[in-house]
Design an enzyme around this catalytic site. Structure first.
Site, PDB file in Angstrom:
ATOM      1  N   ALA A 140      27.241  15.480  88.571  1.00 45.13           N
ATOM      2  CA  ALA A 140      25.895  15.173  88.051  1.00 45.13           C
ATOM      3  C   ALA A 140      25.242  13.991  88.758  1.00 45.13           C
ATOM      4  O   ALA A 140      24.091  13.681  88.485  1.00 45.13           O
ATOM      5  CB  ALA A 140      25.991  14.883  86.546  1.00 45.13           C
TER       6      ALA A 140
ATOM      7  N   THR B 213      20.512  18.478 100.193  1.00 44.58           N
ATOM      8  CA  THR B 213      21.142  17.492  99.298  1.00 44.58           C
ATOM      9  C   THR B 213      22.007  16.567 100.173  1.00 44.58           C
ATOM     10  O   THR B 213      21.865  16.562 101.392  1.00 44.58           O
ATOM     11  CB  THR B 213      22.069  18.183  98.262  1.00 44.58           C
ATOM     12  OG1 THR B 213      23.132  18.831  98.979  1.00 44.58           O
ATOM     13  CG2 THR B 213      21.326  19.197  97.411  1.00 44.58           C
TER      14      THR B 213
ATOM     15  N   LEU C 210      37.386  14.867  89.261  1.00 41.36           N
ATOM     16  CA  LEU C 210      37.892  16.209  88.917  1.00 41.36           C
ATOM     17  C   LEU C 210      39.214  16.551  89.597  1.00 41.36           C
ATOM     18  O   LEU C 210      39.839  17.549  89.245  1.00 41.36           O
ATOM     19  CB  LEU C 210      36.843  17.263  89.300  1.00 41.36           C
ATOM     20  CG  LEU C 210      35.562  17.267  88.461  1.00 41.36           C
ATOM     21  CD1 LEU C 210      34.552  18.238  89.065  1.00 41.36           C
ATOM     22  CD2 LEU C 210      35.840  17.643  87.013  1.00 41.36           C
TER      23      LEU C 210
ATOM     24  N   GLU D  61      24.024   6.892  85.423  1.00 44.95           N
ATOM     25  CA  GLU D  61      23.334   6.003  84.481  1.00 44.95           C
ATOM     26  C   GLU D  61      21.860   5.847  84.874  1.00 44.95           C
ATOM     27  O   GLU D  61      20.986   5.812  84.009  1.00 44.95           O
ATOM     28  CB  GLU D  61      24.057   4.653  84.403  1.00 44.95           C
ATOM     29  CG  GLU D  61      25.327   4.784  83.560  1.00 44.95           C
ATOM     30  CD  GLU D  61      26.254   3.572  83.631  1.00 44.95           C
ATOM     31  OE1 GLU D  61      27.172   3.505  82.797  1.00 44.95           O
ATOM     32  OE2 GLU D  61      26.073   2.710  84.519  1.00 44.95           O
TER      33      GLU D  61
ATOM     34  N   TYR E  13      36.398  25.804 103.361  1.00 45.79           N
ATOM     35  CA  TYR E  13      35.393  25.733 102.277  1.00 45.79           C
ATOM     36  C   TYR E  13      35.054  27.148 101.799  1.00 45.79           C
ATOM     37  O   TYR E  13      34.993  27.407 100.591  1.00 45.79           O
ATOM     38  CB  TYR E  13      34.147  25.015 102.789  1.00 45.79           C
ATOM     39  CG  TYR E  13      32.952  25.062 101.857  1.00 45.79           C
ATOM     40  CD1 TYR E  13      32.937  24.339 100.664  1.00 45.79           C
ATOM     41  CD2 TYR E  13      31.817  25.826 102.172  1.00 45.79           C
ATOM     42  CE1 TYR E  13      31.830  24.381  99.812  1.00 45.79           C
ATOM     43  CE2 TYR E  13      30.715  25.862 101.333  1.00 45.79           C
ATOM     44  CZ  TYR E  13      30.730  25.143 100.150  1.00 45.79           C
ATOM     45  OH  TYR E  13      29.642  25.180  99.306  1.00 45.79           O
TER      46      TYR E  13
HETATM   47  N1  LIG Z   1      23.808  21.890  99.487  1.00 45.63           N
HETATM   48  C1  LIG Z   1      24.083  23.108  99.897  1.00 45.63           C
HETATM   49  O1  LIG Z   1      23.613  23.534 100.962  1.00 45.63           O
HETATM   50  C2  LIG Z   1      24.936  24.025  99.057  1.00 45.63           C
HETATM   51  C3  LIG Z   1      24.919  25.387  99.368  1.00 45.63           C
HETATM   52  C4  LIG Z   1      25.687  26.258  98.608  1.00 45.63           C
HETATM   53  C5  LIG Z   1      26.447  25.779  97.574  1.00 45.63           C
HETATM   54  N2  LIG Z   1      26.462  24.456  97.290  1.00 45.63           N
HETATM   55  C6  LIG Z   1      27.315  24.016  96.188  1.00 45.63           C
HETATM   56  O2  LIG Z   1      26.528  23.323  95.259  1.00 45.63           O
HETATM   57  C7  LIG Z   1      27.340  22.392  94.535  1.00 45.63           C
HETATM   58  C8  LIG Z   1      26.645  21.035  94.514  1.00 45.63           C
HETATM   59  O3  LIG Z   1      26.479  20.605  95.848  1.00 45.63           O
HETATM   60  P1  LIG Z   1      25.306  19.633  96.329  1.00 45.63           P
HETATM   61  O4  LIG Z   1      24.588  20.320  97.405  1.00 45.63           O
HETATM   62  O5  LIG Z   1      24.552  19.085  95.194  1.00 45.63           O
HETATM   63  O6  LIG Z   1      26.223  18.516  97.020  1.00 45.63           O
HETATM   64  P2  LIG Z   1      26.208  16.916  96.923  1.00 45.63           P
HETATM   65  O7  LIG Z   1      24.807  16.410  96.992  1.00 45.63           O
HETATM   66  O8  LIG Z   1      27.161  16.466  97.989  1.00 45.63           O
HETATM   67  O9  LIG Z   1      26.824  16.622  95.481  1.00 45.63           O
HETATM   68  C9  LIG Z   1      28.162  16.925  95.205  1.00 45.63           C
HETATM   69  C10 LIG Z   1      28.513  16.486  93.799  1.00 45.63           C
HETATM   70  O10 LIG Z   1      29.896  16.777  93.544  1.00 45.63           O
HETATM   71  C11 LIG Z   1      30.507  15.612  93.001  1.00 45.63           C
HETATM   72  N3  LIG Z   1      31.924  15.508  93.351  1.00 45.63           N
HETATM   73  C12 LIG Z   1      32.494  15.603  94.568  1.00 45.63           C
HETATM   74  N4  LIG Z   1      33.806  15.347  94.484  1.00 45.63           N
HETATM   75  C13 LIG Z   1      34.083  15.080  93.171  1.00 45.63           C
HETATM   76  C14 LIG Z   1      35.242  14.727  92.444  1.00 45.63           C
HETATM   77  N5  LIG Z   1      36.436  14.560  93.054  1.00 45.63           N
HETATM   78  N6  LIG Z   1      35.149  14.549  91.104  1.00 45.63           N
HETATM   79  C15 LIG Z   1      33.957  14.678  90.484  1.00 45.63           C
HETATM   80  N7  LIG Z   1      32.818  15.009  91.112  1.00 45.63           N
HETATM   81  C16 LIG Z   1      32.880  15.195  92.442  1.00 45.63           C
HETATM   82  C17 LIG Z   1      29.729  14.447  93.603  1.00 45.63           C
HETATM   83  O11 LIG Z   1      29.810  13.299  92.761  1.00 45.63           O
HETATM   84  P3  LIG Z   1      30.580  11.929  93.120  1.00 45.63           P
HETATM   85  O12 LIG Z   1      30.663  11.817  94.596  1.00 45.63           O
HETATM   86  O13 LIG Z   1      29.742  10.877  92.448  1.00 45.63           O
HETATM   87  O14 LIG Z   1      31.914  12.085  92.462  1.00 45.63           O
HETATM   88  C18 LIG Z   1      28.307  14.996  93.580  1.00 45.63           C
HETATM   89  O15 LIG Z   1      27.700  14.767  92.333  1.00 45.63           O
HETATM   90  C19 LIG Z   1      28.696  22.395  95.236  1.00 45.63           C
HETATM   91  O16 LIG Z   1      29.601  23.184  94.513  1.00 45.63           O
HETATM   92  C20 LIG Z   1      28.403  23.039  96.584  1.00 45.63           C
HETATM   93  O17 LIG Z   1      29.541  23.694  97.113  1.00 45.63           O
HETATM   94  C21 LIG Z   1      25.716  23.549  98.009  1.00 45.63           C
END
Ligand SMILES: NC(=O)c1ccc[n+]([C@@H]2O[C@H](COP(=O)([O-])OP(=O)(O)OC[C@H]3O[C@@H](n4cnc5c(N)ncnc54)[C@H](OP(=O)(O)O)[C@@H]3O)[C@@H](O)[C@H]2O)c1
Length: 255
Positions: free
Chosen positions: A14, A198, A66, A44, A161
């Site tokens: 989040a 992102t 996680l 927060e 991945y």
């Molecule tokens: N962006 C894309 O192009 C894309 C495309 C297809 C699918 N997705 C999927 O969309 C989802 C969200 O990705 P996003 O693009 O928003 O990526 P992002 O901006 O890198 O955000 C990733 C999120 O995952 C959390 N996270 C990573 N490792 C964690 C851990 N060990 N424990 C708890 N939280 C963890 C991070 O929080 P903290 O680092 O604060 O822990 C962050 O909030 C993912 O499942 C990704 O595979 C993304």
């Protein structure tokens, strides 16, 4: 979305990106949202933004890694004490690391498996048990999958991945089947985006931010809000409609 007002959702990952956009949207629709990630400060800030925007719901930030099972289980215990349990589980947290199959580091593979697969599975199991013990029959588990969960691109940096996201495809369908067998109306859905602008690519290419920037500049990407809108669509579907998977690409994305 009216029926979800005042009910409890968990959103993993989040702190930024897609997860943050989903949180904002659900809080705007009046839900109580537990938003978890490792960067508590960031969540927060998001909670303060939700308050200053006058959204009718509330965001409860929770720090959770996680990859650590005890932290996940403690979070569900905390949710039970504070909010009785959850009605909606959005498994969004995820990451890609550039660790090819022929030369990648085991630690990187483990990290992807622990977050993208085990973390998601733990949260799904605990969410279902929380719904079951409170006789919730209309809950929803939504997994944020990827186009990488459906095809393998010719790029060694994302092969592992992709394997973790193919697992998400199987896990979502497996969940749907087990939920049917359990004779509940709780639903399981995944949303499979292509490129979304992102931090994702910047984390993938942390050693080479120009590569991430180039990827996002190469086409008009999806925005995190586009995925949040899909989540709202899924949660708004009538109770008899089981949406299995929404695959959404930017128009200009080829593969
Ligand atoms: N962006 C894309 O192009 C894309 C495309 C297809 C699918 N997705 C999927 O969309 C989802 C969200 O990705 P996003 O693009 O928003 O990526 P992002 O901006 O890198 O955000 C990733 C999120 O995952 C959390 N996270 C990573 N490792 C964690 C851990 N060990 N424990 C708890 N939280 C963890 C991070 O929080 P903290 O680092 O604060 O822990 C962050 O909030 C993912 O499942 C990704 O595979 C993304």
């Amino acid at each position: 979305m009216d029926r979800w007002k005042g009910r409890v959702a968990l959103v993993t990952g989040a702190s930024v990106g897609i997860g943050a956009a989903i949180v904002k949207s659900l809080v705007q629709h009046g839900m109580k949202v537990v938003g978890c990630a490792r960067n508590l400060e960031q969540i927060e800030k998001l909670a303060a933004e939700c308050v200053s925007s006058g959204f009718s719901g509330t965001l409860f930030p929770y720090k959770c890694d996680l990859t650590v099972e005890d932290e996940v289980l403690s979070m569900f215990s905390w949710i039970k004490v504070q909010h009785q349990g959850i009605d909606v589980c959005i498994n969004n947290a995820g990451l890609a690391l550039p660790e090819p199959l022929l030369s990648g580091k085991t630690s990187g593979w483990k990290n992807m498996m622990y977050v993208n697969v085990f973390g998601l599975s733990l949260c799904s199991r605990e969410a279902y048990q929380s719904m079951k013990e409170r006789y919730i029959d209309d809950g929803h588990i939504i997994n944020i999958n990827s186009t990488s969960g459906h095809r393998v691109v010719n790029n060694a940096d994302v092969h592992f991945y992709a394997a973790s996201k193919y697992a998400v495809t199987a896990l979502t369908e497996g969940l749907r089947q087990e939920l049917r067998k359990a004779r509940t109306h709780i639903r399981a859905t995944c949303i499979s985006p292509g490129f979304v602008e992102t931090e994702f690519a910047y984390r993938l290419y942390s050693q080479n931010p120009e590569k991430a920037e180039a990827a996002y500049k190469s086409i008009k990407c999806l925005q995190a809000d586009d995925i949040a809108n899909a989540v709202v669509y899924v949660l708004s579907a009538p109770p008899h409609v089981q949406i299995g998977d929404i695959l959404m690409r930017p128009v200009e994305q080829l593969t």
